[in-house]
Design an enzyme around this catalytic site. Structure first.
Site, PDB file in Angstrom:
ATOM      1  N   GLY A 303      10.828  -6.088   8.027  1.00 36.04           N
ATOM      2  CA  GLY A 303      10.850  -7.001   6.895  1.00 36.04           C
ATOM      3  C   GLY A 303      11.981  -7.998   6.964  1.00 36.04           C
ATOM      4  O   GLY A 303      12.391  -8.456   8.043  1.00 36.04           O
ATOM      5  N   SER A 304      12.540  -8.316   5.806  1.00 36.63           N
ATOM      6  CA  SER A 304      13.504  -9.420   5.716  1.00 36.63           C
ATOM      7  C   SER A 304      14.852  -9.131   6.353  1.00 36.63           C
ATOM      8  O   SER A 304      15.692 -10.031   6.434  1.00 36.63           O
ATOM      9  CB  SER A 304      13.705  -9.806   4.243  1.00 36.63           C
ATOM     10  OG  SER A 304      12.516 -10.373   3.725  1.00 36.63           O
ATOM     11  N   THR A 305      15.087  -7.898   6.824  1.00 39.25           N
ATOM     12  CA  THR A 305      16.311  -7.677   7.601  1.00 39.25           C
ATOM     13  C   THR A 305      16.291  -8.546   8.858  1.00 39.25           C
ATOM     14  O   THR A 305      17.341  -8.882   9.400  1.00 39.25           O
ATOM     15  CB  THR A 305      16.481  -6.195   7.999  1.00 39.25           C
ATOM     16  OG1 THR A 305      15.357  -5.783   8.781  1.00 39.25           O
ATOM     17  CG2 THR A 305      16.610  -5.314   6.777  1.00 39.25           C
ATOM     18  N   LYS A 307      15.683 -11.552   8.932  1.00 44.97           N
ATOM     19  CA  LYS A 307      16.254 -12.862   8.615  1.00 44.97           C
ATOM     20  C   LYS A 307      17.712 -12.949   9.061  1.00 44.97           C
ATOM     21  O   LYS A 307      18.253 -14.047   9.212  1.00 44.97           O
ATOM     22  CB  LYS A 307      16.122 -13.147   7.121  1.00 44.97           C
ATOM     23  CG  LYS A 307      14.664 -13.376   6.704  1.00 44.97           C
ATOM     24  CD  LYS A 307      14.482 -13.399   5.204  1.00 44.97           C
ATOM     25  CE  LYS A 307      12.995 -13.540   4.863  1.00 44.97           C
ATOM     26  NZ  LYS A 307      12.702 -13.331   3.448  1.00 44.97           N
TER      27      LYS A 307
END
Length: 583
Positions: A303-305, A307
């Site tokens: 997921g957004s980790t 980013k």
């Protein structure tokens, strides 16, 4: 009269006739002398016979005593020599606390040819060992073999009870068995052994693979010569991590949870666990398919980790500056797919804002500007697409699209389309904030000089400094997704990741995999704390189950409870003077 004289002659051996001749008397005298001369030879023969008798029966008695006192030294005993269990080295944590050690146990065997009554012997043994299968036991006892195992690793009490039964043909072997004082606390790092005291998982297996198995098989693995194996793990921190993820599992009614504490400068894994776990003293529990070391052997879309890496890639490329902005006013459409933001700001966002608002649209636009090939090369350089090289055997190989297309370039920017392990993610995040050096993780102690010798520069020091600033901003900004991980005095920074899980080939709107990557202290980063939680439910009284509501809370609790054990002391001076970066 004649009959009377005959009787006298038979009784007294001489004639009663007064007229008997002298010749007859002398003849009888000669015979008596001859008999007297033979008496010494008869005594010798008698003594020799007695001596042989005593020697033979003495030998028999000695053998009986030997067999009775040393039943394990019979020929049939040695037929079980392939089961000899050798000693293993102790496993210690970095402070010398015992994680695994050998203890003496007793194992029960039988010599069926010496069993008088298999039925009676079976009934007696079952009275002490009711868990044995009666049919199996009777078959073992009624066979014709010389040596059969009946039960391994008996307690001293069970041994004494069986001895009291007095069953012929039953014996005991003294063996070495592995004992784990911490039970489940460090199960996935330490691992476990099998019934023959051979490592089959975790660092126990690593020890065998380093040559110990060969020593064991050759009989050279003696307890006196074995040096303890010291790990990088701190048992105190390990306990904190396991306790917090266990509480998180219950609090958020999740399927699984886990955590890692990693030294960003040396690559040492100070703690790592996932729950559900198991007790290595009961190795059979590890066979449960739900008891998986999710931190190194579990593959997830993080997921957004991701980013973290998209932002670092953008800044390190030279194509994007921290002051640049990207259009996030409307959803992004590409190849029949629509990219949304969870919290849409409906405006242009700067690079730090894309990070702290966790904008999928902004991250996708960053990846578009960098390009597909450079994106894939950057993730490969950080080790996110490769199997980690470390001591632990249970490490999974990340997966990626066979052929990267533009849609993959976009979705991977915010953590969908690539599956990797949480440990891969923690190691790559450490490189982002430690000055740009990728260091292979280790479960063994490593000096800073050793770490520097194997480190690879993957991003510039300047990019790393900018990422530290953005990390910290995400925990201090009221709108930041990492604010729930903030711990007063410890300069925590980090990034959330909330990924929709794939169910039946489609992304689910209800099942999520959440993660939080924390680092502290951000002025001089020393540790990464990564937490995960699989399919969490909203905490009672709350509406959302996003990573900021659970994984971030778990990470903050771990830092709060373990920072002093890690030698990080709180600071309450002006926050982040060394973090100030000019836009």
């Amino acid at each position: 009269m004649t009959d009377f004289r005959s009787i006298l002659r038979r009784v007294f051996g001489r004639s009663t006739d007064p007229h008997a001749s002298e010749t007859s008397r002398y003849a009888r005298f000669g015979r008596r002398r001859k008999r007297c001369g033979d008496e010494p030879k008869g005594n010798v023969r008698f003594a020799v016979a007695i001596g042989i008798f005593i020697a033979v029966y003495g030998l028999i008695a000695g053998r009986l005593v030997e067999w009775g006192a040393l039943p394990t030294m019979t020929e049939t005993y040695f037929r079980g020599d392939e089961h000899l269990v050798a000693a293993r080295p102790q496993i210690l944590d970095r402070n010398g606390m015992v994680l695994a050690t050998d203890i003496t146990t007793f194992s029960l065997f039988a010599e069926p040819r010496r069993i008088v009554d298999p039925d009676e012997a079976s009934e007696l043994l079952l009275s002490v060992l009711p868990d044995l299968d009666p049919k199996w036991l009777y078959k073992r006892l009624s066979g014709h073999g010389g040596f059969v195992w009946l039960k391994r690793e008996l307690t001293p009490g069970q041994k004494q009870q069986i001895l009291d039964l007095g069953i012929p043909g039953i014996g005991f072997r003294t063996e070495k068995s592995r004992f784990y004082p911490g039970r489940s606390t460090a199960a996935y790092i330490v691992g476990h052994t099998n019934i023959d005291n051979q490592g089959t998982a975790g660092m126990e297996k690593w020890i065998d693979d380093q040559g110990y198995r060969a020593l064991q098989n050759s009989g050279l693995a003696t307890e006196a010569d074995l040096k303890p194996v010291r790990l990088a793990m701190d048992l105190r921190v390990q306990h904190v991590v396991r306790d917090e993820v266990s509480q998180g599992l219950k609090r958020y009614r999740a399927k699984a949870a886990g955590g890692i504490v990693l030294n960003v400068n040396s690559g040492e894994i100070v703690a790592m666990t996932s729950v559900p776990d198991y007790d290595p003293n009961i190795p059979a529990e590890a066979l449960d398919k739900n008891r998986l070391n999710r931190m190194s052997a579990g593959l997830y879309e993080m997921g957004s980790t991701f980013k973290i890496f998209t932002t670092a890639m953008a800044l390190d490329s030279g194509k994007i500056k921290i002051t640049d902005t990207f259009d996030a006013t409307a959803p992004l459409r590409i190849g029949g797919f629509t990219i949304h933001d969870f919290h849409n700001e409906h405006r242009f966002l700067s690079v730090p804002e894309i990070f702290i608002y966790s904008s999928n649209i902004g991250s996708a636009r960053e990846a578009e500007k960098i390009g597909l090939d450079e994106h894939r090369a950057f993730l490969t350089k950080l080790g996110l697409l490769s199997r980690l090289k470390t001591e632990l055997p249970e490490v999974a190989m990340p997966t990626q699209p066979k052929e990267w297309k533009e849609i993959n370039n976009i979705t991977i920017a915010f953590g969908h389309g690539v599956s990797t392990t949480p440990l891969n993610t923690a190691v790559a995040a450490a490189a982002v904030i430690n000055g740009g050096k990728l260091i292979e993780p280790t479960f063994l102690p490593r000096t800073q000089a050793e770490a520097d010798a194997i480190a690879t520069q993957v991003i510039s020091q300047k990019t790393s400094d900018l990422m530290r600033y953005i990390f910290r901003l995400n925990a201090t900004d009221p709108r930041g997704s990492g604010k729930n991980a903030a711990v007063p005095g410890y300069l925590v920074g980090g990034k959330t990741g909330t990924a929709n899980k794939v169910v039946n080939g489609r992304y689910s709107n209800t099942k999520k995999f959440n993660a939080f990557v924390a680092a502290f202290p951000m002025d001089h980063p020393r540790y990464i704390v990564l937490t995960i939680i699989d399919e969490p439910q909203p905490e009672p009284g709350k509406y959302y189950a996003t990573a900021g509501m659970n994984a971030a809370v778990m990470a903050g609790n771990i830092i709060r409870r373990s920072a002093t054990f890690l030698g990080v002391h709180p600071q309450f001076s002006d926050d982040g003077k060394s973090l100030l970066v000019s836009y």
